[in-house]
Scaffold this motif. Sequence first.
Motif, PDB file in Angstrom:
ATOM      1  N   LEU A 208       0.833  -1.202   0.000  1.00  0.00           N
ATOM      2  CA  LEU A 208       0.000   0.000   0.000  1.00  0.00           C
ATOM      3  C   LEU A 208       0.866   1.249   0.000  1.00  0.00           C
ATOM      4  CD1 LEU A 208      -2.915   1.094   0.211  1.00  0.00           C
ATOM      5  CD2 LEU A 208      -2.659   1.034   2.701  1.00  0.00           C
ATOM      6  N   ALA A 209       0.724   2.060  -1.057  1.00  0.00           N
ATOM      7  CA  ALA A 209       1.400   3.360  -1.079  1.00  0.00           C
ATOM      8  C   ALA A 209       0.548   4.346  -0.290  1.00  0.00           C
ATOM      9  CB  ALA A 209       1.545   3.837  -2.524  1.00  0.00           C
ATOM     10  N   LEU A 210       1.175   5.146   0.560  1.00  0.00           N
ATOM     11  CA  LEU A 210       0.415   6.117   1.347  1.00  0.00           C
ATOM     12  C   LEU A 210       0.759   7.520   0.886  1.00  0.00           C
ATOM     13  CD1 LEU A 210       0.783   4.744   4.989  1.00  0.00           C
ATOM     14  CD2 LEU A 210      -1.202   4.571   3.492  1.00  0.00           C
ATOM     15  N   GLN A 211      -0.297   8.347   0.744  1.00  0.00           N
ATOM     16  CA  GLN A 211      -0.060   9.759   0.486  1.00  0.00           C
ATOM     17  C   GLN A 211      -0.030  10.455   1.835  1.00  0.00           C
ATOM     18  OE1 GLN A 211      -3.364  10.727  -1.991  1.00  0.00           O
ATOM     19  NE2 GLN A 211      -2.336  10.102  -3.868  1.00  0.00           N
ATOM     20  N   ALA A 212       0.924  11.357   2.013  1.00  0.00           N
ATOM     21  CA  ALA A 212       1.055  12.045   3.294  1.00  0.00           C
ATOM     22  C   ALA A 212      -0.284  12.674   3.684  1.00  0.00           C
ATOM     23  CB  ALA A 212       2.126  13.121   3.196  1.00  0.00           C
ATOM     24  N   GLY A 213      -0.605  12.608   4.962  1.00  0.00           N
ATOM     25  CA  GLY A 213      -1.855  13.214   5.403  1.00  0.00           C
ATOM     26  C   GLY A 213      -2.105  12.888   6.857  1.00  0.00           C
ATOM     27  N   GLN A 214      -3.343  13.099   7.290  1.00  0.00           N
ATOM     28  CA  GLN A 214      -3.709  12.768   8.661  1.00  0.00           C
ATOM     29  C   GLN A 214      -4.438  11.436   8.669  1.00  0.00           C
ATOM     30  OE1 GLN A 214      -5.966  16.163  10.036  1.00  0.00           O
ATOM     31  NE2 GLN A 214      -4.137  17.004  10.995  1.00  0.00           N
TER      32      GLN A 214
ATOM     33  N   ARG B  11      -0.249  12.679  11.922  1.00  0.00           N
ATOM     34  CA  ARG B  11       0.127  12.824  10.513  1.00  0.00           C
ATOM     35  C   ARG B  11       1.082  11.703  10.113  1.00  0.00           C
ATOM     36  NH1 ARG B  11      -1.773  17.432   8.640  1.00  0.00           N
ATOM     37  NH2 ARG B  11      -0.738  17.090   6.653  1.00  0.00           N
ATOM     38  N   PHE B  12       0.945  11.245   8.887  1.00  0.00           N
ATOM     39  CA  PHE B  12       1.897  10.243   8.407  1.00  0.00           C
ATOM     40  C   PHE B  12       2.521  10.744   7.102  1.00  0.00           C
ATOM     41  CE2 PHE B  12      -2.381   8.992   7.135  1.00  0.00           C
ATOM     42  CZ  PHE B  12      -2.254   8.916   5.767  1.00  0.00           C
TER      43      PHE B  12
END
Length: 360
Positions: free
Chosen positions: A157-163, A277-278
Amino acid sequence: MTTVWILGGTGRTGRAVSEVLTARGLDVVLVGRDAGRLRAATPPGARSMVLTSAEVPAAVRRDRPRVVLNTVGPFAGTADPVVDACLDAGADYVDLANDMAAVPALLARNAEAVAAGRTLVTGAGFGVTGTESVVARLTATRSDAPLRVRVDMVPSLALQAGQVGEALAGTIVEGLPGIPGGGRFQGRLYLGGQLHPTRIGGMVQRLVTPDGDVVTTAAMPLGELVAAQRASGAPDVLAASSEAPSGRLVGLLPLGTSILVFAPVRRLAGRLLARVRFPDRPAPRTHSWGHARVTWTDGSVTRGWLALPEAQEATVVIAAEVVRRLADDEGRPGAWTPAALFGPELAESVGGRYVDGVRA
Ligand SMILES: NC(=O)c1ccc[n+]([C@@H]2O[C@H](COP(=O)([O-])OP(=O)(O)OC[C@H]3O[C@@H](n4cnc5c(N)ncnc54)[C@H](OP(=O)(O)O)[C@@H]3O)[C@@H](O)[C@H]2O)c1
């Protein structure tokens, strides 16, 4: 042209599915509560409709779309009023649920769907479809019933930065309220056909994928558990995930979860977690994998893998293909998970590749 409504049209999945279906010539209507966000999300060739969740059921009964795709979680809260409206309006229904509350609740509406002559599909995403497809393929090779099944979902799973956000945070801190066979913050497995408690993050297993990646999976009670039990008929079933909390987190869980039984603590924990945030994270592996290990009554064991793309991309193509098939009248009346309805070939039709005959 066949009309498909996508609830949650502004979301990551809703937007991507709308692009696939519009490109395939369907009349797509993105439904959302915010006109500005909806305008920005609507691809060329699609339409949009501003509706709050409370307004959706009446609009479905009025406009009678052919298929409604629900991408607004948590589905245990959002599915029922939309399904009621679909059954009244003669529409088929699909959602992306993957939790132990929503998946069984939708499947429990089978008799209503049969009576209405409509198709309801839950779990139309990577996790449920990726694992139940392997079980269905392995169990189709023999006439006897399996004794024990373990499924492992290994999303890349690719994650887009966000909360983390309120929806996911709420799901995490709410645990599994009202699920039989154990406590709110315990895991589940099937033993003798009944749900029993198990430790979330327990039953750890190290696997080497056909690509050669080493992954560790651990017990995680999600919709995969229910789908694997139904696909196999096995009395003993465990579902595990490479995304299950493990290591240090598992050690903290019993301590952390015990205070979450207090509602004000849960609300506070949910608010704090929602703000975490990640960073951006590229997909960690070439493929997402579904894996199943089936033990038969004679003691023999068979295993299989299903390779799919990055997990979010897999969810988009699976959901789009299920909706497309229902729009083309390929469904059957009843309430289903995707591979239970369309068989293990569904995954291959969206680019999935089985690797079986793996020695146990
Ligand atoms: N089964 C699987 O494998 C799988 C895979 C991916 C996702 N999912 C699930 O599918 C759901 C959608 O995922 P996503 O990544 O697309 O999420 P997302 O990008 O956060 O999108 C959520 C959508 O739901 C809408 N929404 C949220 N709360 C709402 C409310 N109270 N009333 C009306 N609309 C509301 C949002 O609208 P606004 O823009 O107005 O906020 C947005 O359009 C999640 O529940 C997720 O857990 C499952």
